[in-house]
Design an enzyme around this catalytic site. Structure first.
Site, PDB file in Angstrom:
ATOM      1  N   ARG A  41      -7.368   8.472   1.507  1.00 47.89           N
ATOM      2  CA  ARG A  41      -7.836   9.591   0.589  1.00 47.89           C
ATOM      3  C   ARG A  41      -9.501   9.521   0.181  1.00 47.89           C
ATOM      4  O   ARG A  41     -10.098  10.384  -0.283  1.00 47.89           O
ATOM      5  CB  ARG A  41      -7.434   8.926  -0.909  1.00 47.89           C
ATOM      6  N   ASP A  79       3.564   4.660   7.097  1.00 52.96           N
ATOM      7  CA  ASP A  79       3.811   3.887   5.543  1.00 52.96           C
ATOM      8  C   ASP A  79       4.816   2.733   5.908  1.00 52.96           C
ATOM      9  O   ASP A  79       5.634   3.071   6.783  1.00 52.96           O
ATOM     10  CB  ASP A  79       3.989   4.475   4.380  1.00 52.96           C
ATOM     11  N   TYR A  81       9.857  -4.288  -2.827  1.00 47.17           N
ATOM     12  CA  TYR A  81      10.010  -3.156  -3.218  1.00 47.17           C
ATOM     13  C   TYR A  81      11.448  -2.943  -3.426  1.00 47.17           C
ATOM     14  O   TYR A  81      12.055  -2.182  -4.458  1.00 47.17           O
ATOM     15  CB  TYR A  81       9.386  -2.007  -2.398  1.00 47.17           C
TER      16      TYR A  81
HETATM   17  O1  CP3 Z   1      -4.213   1.870   7.831  1.00 44.27           O
HETATM   18  C1  CP3 Z   1      -3.941   3.242   7.756  1.00 44.27           C
HETATM   19  O2  CP3 Z   1      -4.960   4.029   8.089  1.00 44.27           O
HETATM   20  C2  CP3 Z   1      -2.497   3.502   8.116  1.00 44.27           C
HETATM   21  C3  CP3 Z   1      -1.836   4.039   6.970  1.00 44.27           C
HETATM   22  C4  CP3 Z   1      -1.239   3.073   5.954  1.00 44.27           C
HETATM   23  C5  CP3 Z   1      -0.619   3.694   4.631  1.00 44.27           C
HETATM   24  N1  CP3 Z   1       0.176   2.668   4.104  1.00 44.27           N
HETATM   25  C6  CP3 Z   1      -0.620   5.142   4.300  1.00 44.27           C
HETATM   26  C7  CP3 Z   1      -0.816   5.497   3.006  1.00 44.27           C
HETATM   27  C8  CP3 Z   1      -0.807   1.847   6.058  1.00 44.27           C
HETATM   28  C9  CP3 Z   1      -1.301   0.900   7.067  1.00 44.27           C
HETATM   29  C10 CP3 Z   1       0.081   1.649   4.996  1.00 44.27           C
HETATM   30  C11 CP3 Z   1       0.683   0.252   4.795  1.00 44.27           C
HETATM   31  C12 CP3 Z   1       1.268  -0.068   3.439  1.00 44.27           C
HETATM   32  N2  CP3 Z   1       1.828   0.647   2.473  1.00 44.27           N
HETATM   33  C13 CP3 Z   1       1.228  -1.191   2.892  1.00 44.27           C
HETATM   34  C14 CP3 Z   1       0.706  -2.627   3.664  1.00 44.27           C
HETATM   35  C15 CP3 Z   1      -1.021  -2.435   3.478  1.00 44.27           C
HETATM   36  C16 CP3 Z   1      -1.387  -2.722   1.991  1.00 44.27           C
HETATM   37  O3  CP3 Z   1      -1.972  -1.993   1.504  1.00 44.27           O
HETATM   38  O4  CP3 Z   1      -1.164  -4.033   1.557  1.00 44.27           O
HETATM   39  C17 CP3 Z   1       1.870  -1.126   1.459  1.00 44.27           C
HETATM   40  C18 CP3 Z   1       2.077  -2.340   0.527  1.00 44.27           C
HETATM   41  C19 CP3 Z   1       2.205   0.069   1.402  1.00 44.27           C
HETATM   42  C20 CP3 Z   1       3.166   0.780   0.404  1.00 44.27           C
HETATM   43  C21 CP3 Z   1       2.323   1.763  -0.302  1.00 44.27           C
HETATM   44  N3  CP3 Z   1       2.250   3.059   0.081  1.00 44.27           N
HETATM   45  C22 CP3 Z   1       1.311   1.640  -1.377  1.00 44.27           C
HETATM   46  C23 CP3 Z   1       1.271   0.295  -2.182  1.00 44.27           C
HETATM   47  C24 CP3 Z   1       0.779   2.992  -1.626  1.00 44.27           C
HETATM   48  C25 CP3 Z   1      -0.347   3.021  -2.607  1.00 44.27           C
HETATM   49  C26 CP3 Z   1       0.040   3.827  -3.568  1.00 44.27           C
HETATM   50  C27 CP3 Z   1      -1.256   4.977  -4.380  1.00 44.27           C
HETATM   51  O5  CP3 Z   1      -1.018   5.813  -4.541  1.00 44.27           O
HETATM   52  O6  CP3 Z   1      -2.168   4.090  -4.455  1.00 44.27           O
HETATM   53  C28 CP3 Z   1       1.370   3.764  -0.591  1.00 44.27           C
HETATM   54  C29 CP3 Z   1       0.736   5.164  -0.469  1.00 44.27           C
HETATM   55  C30 CP3 Z   1       0.004   5.211   0.740  1.00 44.27           C
HETATM   56  N4  CP3 Z   1       0.290   4.944   2.048  1.00 44.27           N
HETATM   57  C31 CP3 Z   1      -1.290   5.934   0.950  1.00 44.27           C
HETATM   58  C32 CP3 Z   1      -1.568   5.934   2.178  1.00 44.27           C
HETATM   59  C33 CP3 Z   1      -2.965   6.654   2.855  1.00 44.27           C
HETATM   60  C34 CP3 Z   1      -1.909   6.601  -0.405  1.00 44.27           C
HETATM   61  C35 CP3 Z   1      -2.468   7.999  -0.417  1.00 44.27           C
HETATM   62  C36 CP3 Z   1      -1.613   9.113  -0.352  1.00 44.27           C
HETATM   63  O7  CP3 Z   1      -0.954   9.031  -1.027  1.00 44.27           O
HETATM   64  O8  CP3 Z   1      -1.946   9.812   0.371  1.00 44.27           O
END
Ligand code: CP3
Length: 342
Positions: A27, A72, A148
């Site tokens: 984002r 993700d 989760y």
């Molecule tokens: O690193 C990268 O560029 C690859 C993309 C990536 C995403 N998720 C895309 C994403 C990676 C490596 C992840 C891993 C992931 N997903 C983890 C482990 C890493 C960490 O952050 O500890 C976890 C715990 C998740 C589960 C998850 N998915 C969470 C906690 C969230 C955030 C929710 C929020 O809105 O803040 C997501 C959504 C997510 N996954 C986004 C992205 C870019 C948020 C942006 C969106 O919705 O477009």
């Protein structure tokens, strides 16, 4: 020629410190926000063309030394049919949380070619376009995925998950073992499609005491990394707030241990020992600070790792959405300058 990044992961000689960022696609990028106006996060993951475009964005814009598949950790869980959605600014939410042994049946074995063919397709397409830049594939760690499923969504205390771990260790282990299969199968498919390294995001293991981690999670992770060995690509094991767990994580069998910023990297390296590479560990919030502060902190990390084989520069956790892209570009430059020819 093996890439700089893979050489650092396997503790070979490097001419400078490789750098990439967790959540380097996301984002904070206006281009990503624009794509997200028309597509959901999981839709992007399921469309190889868009996934490729999003994965390549930061490589082209920042000049990082590795790409990470845009996906993700919840993707393979949904692929086996669990009703899970990602709620904006909340995170993954599970419609019917796992609470009893009857729920185990809801986690069938993943068949990547059938359940998530878009993953391998995206990996192949990205690898073809990347040229010499390596692609990192990834999966969630079983404990973090279980958090989760059992809590039903993000948690602060993890009391349901820990409750299960202490009250019904048999069921807890059975759940982690099924998730370990999911993790291994998902990662194997990515390596087979051309991923040059694999990272396990076990983000929430830091909520555990060292004793509970060793007893309830480490054996499962040792099994995961042992099964990944035959793929012959380096593995990275990452978690947040793991200062109390580093010695144990170093016994997981992963080639690289990822650390957040709550521990000094020199101390982390001492505790991890010389047999593992280390990845990290700049505080992602520092990218909102003045440039001088970023530069000083980055140089401190590079200098602390000078002379130690096996350092991959990264943030201690993912890029924050408020981060100015220019700050990341500058950071890449600083790491290059500071580590070059040293
Ligand atoms: O690193 C990268 O560029 C690859 C993309 C990536 C995403 N998720 C895309 C994403 C990676 C490596 C992840 C891993 C992931 N997903 C983890 C482990 C890493 C960490 O952050 O500890 C976890 C715990 C998740 C589960 C998850 N998915 C969470 C906690 C969230 C955030 C929710 C929020 O809105 O803040 C997501 C959504 C997510 N996954 C986004 C992205 C870019 C948020 C942006 C969106 O919705 O477009």
């Amino acid at each position: 020629m093996t890439s700089l990044f893979v050489r650092a992961c396997t503790r070979q000689e490097v001419e400078r410190t490789p750098v990439w960022f967790m959540r380097q696609a996301g984002r904070y990028q206006p281009e990503y926000r624009k794509i997200r106006q028309r597509l959901g996060l999981l839709e992007i993951c399921e469309m190889p063309d868009v996934c490729t475009e999003v994965t390549l964005l930061p490589v082209r814009q920042l000049g990082v030394d590795a790409a990470i598949l845009f996906s993700d950790i919840t993707v393979p869980i949904r692929a086996v049919g669990v009703d899970l959605s990602i709620v904006e600014n909340v995170g993954p939410v599970v419609a019917e949380p796992f609470r009893s042994s009857g729920d185990l049946g809801r986690l069938r074995r993943l068949v990547p070619e059938e359940d998530e063919p878009y993953v391998a397709r995206a990996v192949r397409q990205i690898v073809a376009e990347l040229g010499d830049v390596p692609l990192i594939g990834f999966a969630g760690g079983p404990f973090t995925l279980a958090s989760y499923l059992v809590e039903g969504g993000p948690s602060r205390s993890y009391r349901r998950l820990k409750g299960l771990m202490w009250q019904d260790a048999g069921l807890f282990h059975a759940l982690l073992e099924r998730l370990a299969d999911l993790t291994v199968d998902h990662l194997t498919a990515q390596a087979a499609a051309g991923a040059a390294a694999l990272q396990v995001f076990d983000s929430w293991i830091g909520c555990l005491s060292p004793g509970d981690y060793r007893r309830h999670v480490l054996p499962v992770m040792q099994d995961v990394f042992r099964r990944l060995q035959s793929l012959s690509v380096p593995t990275i094991y990452f978690g947040v707030e793991t200062a109390g767990l580093l010695e144990a994580m170093a016994q997981s069998g992963a080639d690289v241990i990822g650390v957040d910023w709550r521990v000094e990297i020199a101390e982390a390296a001492r505790r991890i020992g010389p047999a593992r590479a280390i990845q990290g560990n700049l505080d992602p919030a520092l990218l909102l600070a003045p440039e001088g502060e970023i530069a000083q902190a980055a140089r401190t990390i590079v200098r602390a790792m000078r002379g130690r084989r096996g350092h991959v520069f990264n943030l201690g956790h993912g890029v924050l959405p408020e981060t100015p892209p220019q700050a990341l570009r500058k950071l890449v430059e600083i790491v290059r300058q500071e580590s070059q020819g040293a």
